[in-house]
Design a protein around this motif. Structure first.
Motif, PDB file in Angstrom:
ATOM      1  N   ALA A  20       0.832  -1.204   0.000  1.00  0.00           N
ATOM      2  CA  ALA A  20       0.000   0.000   0.000  1.00  0.00           C
ATOM      3  C   ALA A  20       0.868   1.257   0.000  1.00  0.00           C
ATOM      4  O   ALA A  20       0.567   2.240  -0.684  1.00  0.00           O
ATOM      5  N   ALA A  21       1.957   1.230   0.757  1.00  0.00           N
ATOM      6  CA  ALA A  21       2.850   2.387   0.813  1.00  0.00           C
ATOM      7  C   ALA A  21       3.533   2.613  -0.521  1.00  0.00           C
ATOM      8  O   ALA A  21       3.749   3.767  -0.939  1.00  0.00           O
ATOM      9  N   ARG A  22       3.891   1.546  -1.209  1.00  0.00           N
ATOM     10  CA  ARG A  22       4.529   1.670  -2.522  1.00  0.00           C
ATOM     11  C   ARG A  22       3.614   2.425  -3.486  1.00  0.00           C
ATOM     12  O   ARG A  22       4.059   3.303  -4.241  1.00  0.00           O
ATOM     13  N   GLU A  23       2.348   2.100  -3.457  1.00  0.00           N
ATOM     14  CA  GLU A  23       1.388   2.777  -4.331  1.00  0.00           C
ATOM     15  C   GLU A  23       1.227   4.238  -3.940  1.00  0.00           C
ATOM     16  O   GLU A  23       1.228   5.129  -4.797  1.00  0.00           O
ATOM     17  N   GLU A  24       1.112   4.503  -2.635  1.00  0.00           N
ATOM     18  CA  GLU A  24       0.888   5.870  -2.168  1.00  0.00           C
ATOM     19  C   GLU A  24       2.105   6.757  -2.414  1.00  0.00           C
ATOM     20  O   GLU A  24       1.982   7.876  -2.927  1.00  0.00           O
ATOM     21  N   PHE A  25       3.289   6.280  -2.067  1.00  0.00           N
ATOM     22  CA  PHE A  25       4.505   7.064  -2.291  1.00  0.00           C
ATOM     23  C   PHE A  25       4.762   7.251  -3.786  1.00  0.00           C
ATOM     24  O   PHE A  25       5.209   8.310  -4.217  1.00  0.00           O
ATOM     25  N   GLY A  26       4.506   6.213  -4.576  1.00  0.00           N
ATOM     26  CA  GLY A  26       4.719   6.310  -6.010  1.00  0.00           C
ATOM     27  C   GLY A  26       3.763   7.272  -6.677  1.00  0.00           C
ATOM     28  O   GLY A  26       4.097   7.921  -7.671  1.00  0.00           O
ATOM     29  N   ASP A  27       2.567   7.403  -6.127  1.00  0.00           N
ATOM     30  CA  ASP A  27       1.552   8.276  -6.718  1.00  0.00           C
ATOM     31  C   ASP A  27       1.726   9.725  -6.277  1.00  0.00           C
ATOM     32  O   ASP A  27       1.584  10.649  -7.090  1.00  0.00           O
ATOM     33  N   LYS A  28       2.063   9.929  -4.984  1.00  0.00           N
ATOM     34  CA  LYS A  28       2.071  11.283  -4.428  1.00  0.00           C
ATOM     35  C   LYS A  28       3.438  11.799  -4.015  1.00  0.00           C
ATOM     36  O   LYS A  28       3.583  12.978  -3.707  1.00  0.00           O
ATOM     37  N   GLY A  29       4.442  10.908  -3.980  1.00  0.00           N
ATOM     38  CA  GLY A  29       5.727  11.319  -3.446  1.00  0.00           C
ATOM     39  C   GLY A  29       5.719  11.235  -1.932  1.00  0.00           C
ATOM     40  O   GLY A  29       4.658  11.107  -1.301  1.00  0.00           O
ATOM     41  N   ARG A  31       6.433  13.445   0.584  1.00  0.00           N
ATOM     42  CA  ARG A  31       5.871  14.531   1.389  1.00  0.00           C
ATOM     43  C   ARG A  31       4.345  14.533   1.395  1.00  0.00           C
ATOM     44  O   ARG A  31       3.714  14.815   2.422  1.00  0.00           O
ATOM     45  N   ASP A  32       3.727  14.254   0.272  1.00  0.00           N
ATOM     46  CA  ASP A  32       2.267  14.340   0.179  1.00  0.00           C
ATOM     47  C   ASP A  32       1.561  13.022   0.503  1.00  0.00           C
ATOM     48  O   ASP A  32       0.327  12.997   0.593  1.00  0.00           O
ATOM     49  N   ALA A  33       2.307  11.957   0.647  1.00  0.00           N
ATOM     50  CA  ALA A  33       1.693  10.670   0.988  1.00  0.00           C
ATOM     51  C   ALA A  33       1.141  10.713   2.415  1.00  0.00           C
ATOM     52  O   ALA A  33       1.699  11.379   3.294  1.00  0.00           O
ATOM     53  N   LYS A  34       0.033  10.005   2.666  1.00  0.00           N
ATOM     54  CA  LYS A  34      -0.630  10.001   3.972  1.00  0.00           C
ATOM     55  C   LYS A  34      -0.615   8.594   4.566  1.00  0.00           C
ATOM     56  O   LYS A  34      -0.983   7.630   3.900  1.00  0.00           O
ATOM     57  N   VAL A  35      -0.209   8.522   5.828  1.00  0.00           N
ATOM     58  CA  VAL A  35      -0.190   7.226   6.506  1.00  0.00           C
ATOM     59  C   VAL A  35      -1.609   6.684   6.654  1.00  0.00           C
ATOM     60  O   VAL A  35      -1.843   5.472   6.539  1.00  0.00           O
ATOM     61  N   ASP A  36      -2.592   7.559   6.876  1.00  0.00           N
ATOM     62  CA  ASP A  36      -3.979   7.097   6.993  1.00  0.00           C
ATOM     63  C   ASP A  36      -4.442   6.449   5.694  1.00  0.00           C
ATOM     64  O   ASP A  36      -5.168   5.441   5.718  1.00  0.00           O
ATOM     65  N   THR A  37      -4.061   7.007   4.571  1.00  0.00           N
ATOM     66  CA  THR A  37      -4.419   6.420   3.276  1.00  0.00           C
ATOM     67  C   THR A  37      -3.763   5.059   3.103  1.00  0.00           C
ATOM     68  O   THR A  37      -4.380   4.110   2.604  1.00  0.00           O
ATOM     69  N   ILE A  38      -2.496   4.957   3.526  1.00  0.00           N
ATOM     70  CA  ILE A  38      -1.792   3.676   3.440  1.00  0.00           C
ATOM     71  C   ILE A  38      -2.464   2.643   4.320  1.00  0.00           C
ATOM     72  O   ILE A  38      -2.671   1.492   3.905  1.00  0.00           O
TER      73      ILE A  38
END
Length: 359
Positions: A20-29, A31-38
């Motif tokens: 899940a983190a790979r997708e979030e960091f890859g999509d938003k970078g 700084r903008d990635a959110k742990v709640d979203t992950i």
């Protein structure tokens, strides 16, 4: 369906968080990635994410390290090892540049995922020194590998050449992200190739502190070899029972060259890389060393001296076997093995050189 054990459940949750983190960091970078979203994407709570990774940065580094470890080996039989330092530098440059984006529309997924790494390192002084020392270790390893191409022809230190080539390639990587399309990759390859003949006034001199380094203490202790992996080659380390083991914190990695230069050629030398911060600095070490190893293995399948090994000693097993019970980023210690026993020990600043130079 069999119920998962606690360990199996932790492994499964960790894998879900990483994906899940790979997708979030890859999509938003980063700084903008959110742990709640992950957490939501992994179908876990925020607390469950932090129970596996104590910080957002630790999770980010773990994703990058996981991806570095997943890089596939080249298909087909291993290529012919380069016979000159110029060929080796050109091959290293081609391999590094082949992974970079060449156009604006390629800036997504893995590229965006990794683009925030240097910014995070620059923002935290706790990571800057380990990162600098890891780059120094990279240059030492590449330099030693390059020197193997010169054996029987000349005796020349190549670490400064390696430092310069890695600096050039690091700059090319940063520009590929910040200014896609700028520069000609083949020119960078040729520049690295020409570095092999550059006169950089590079000669090894004994460290100034050598005269004040702690003298090794004779001991007679049992050696219980732990099960550890060589991070350079990706295989299990087999200890012959003779040689040197050095334990180096992330602020003392340059001492790897001290022990290599001081010891007689052909000595079996195993370095245990340790840190008190295994979640962030330790994961950064895994990322940097793994990336280097994956870049070197196709180029230097046999050139790196077989007796030189680097172990990412995250659980402290090799350090404990060497008698170092408590580690920090400033740790420097070494033991000499003979006949399957520990016969000498050195601790403190300069210990790596001292244990290598002792006869």
């Amino acid at each position: 369906m069999a119920r998962l054990s606690r360990s199996e459940m932790q492994q499964r949750n960790r894998a879900r968080v990483l994906e899940a983190a790979r997708e979030e960091f890859g999509d938003k970078g980063f700084r903008d990635a959110k742990v709640d979203t992950i957490a939501a994407a992994a179908e876990l709570t925020r607390g469950a994410v932090y129970s596996n990774f104590p910080s957002k940065r630790a999770l980010y580094l773990a994703v990058l390290a996981s991806d570095a470890a997943a890089v596939p080996e080249p298909d087909g039989p291993p290529g012919r090892a380069p016979s000159t330092a110029a060929q080796a530098l050109a091959a290293l440059a081609r391999g590094r540049l082949a992974r970079l984006p060449l156009a604006v529309d390629e800036h997504r997924g893995p590229v965006r995922l990794a683009s925030g790494l240097e910014q995070e390192i620059a923002a935290d002084e706790r990571l800057r020194t380990p990162f600098a020392q890891l780059q120094a270790l990279n240059a030492i390893v590449v330099g030693l590998a390059l020197e193997q191409t010169l054996r029987r022809r000349e005796d020349r230190r190549m670490v400064r050449v390696a430092e310069t080539a890695l600096t050039l390639l690091q700059g090319a990587a940063r520009l590929a992200v910040a200014a896609p399309g700028f520069g000609e990759p083949f020119t960078v390859v040729r520049a690295c190739e020409h570095l092999a003949d550059a006169d950089l006034d590079d000669a090894w001199t004994e460290p100034a502190f050598a005269a004040y380094a702690p003298a090794p203490r004779p001991v007679d202790e049992p050696w219980q070899a732990p099960v550890v992996d060589d991070a350079l080659r990706g295989n299990q380390v087999t200890f012959s029972g003779d040689g040197l083991v050095v334990v180096l914190g992330l602020h003392r990695l340059e001492a790897f060259e001290h022990v290599v230069r001081a010891a007689p050629p052909g000595t079996e030398i195993t370095a245990a890389v340790v840190t008190a911060d295994r979640h962030e600095a330790g994961m950064l070490a895994r990322l940097v060393v793994t990336e280097l190893a994956s870049a070197l293995r196709p180029i230097f399948p046999t050139l790196l001296p077989p007796g030189l090994r680097i172990v990412l000693d995250e659980d402290g097993a090799l350090a404990a076997a060497a008698g170092v019970a408590s580690v920090s980023d400033m740790t420097e210690a070494g033991v000499r093995l003979a006949g399957g026993r520990v016969v000498a020990r050195a601790d403190g600043w300069g210990a790596a050189h001292a244990i290598g130079a002792a006869r």
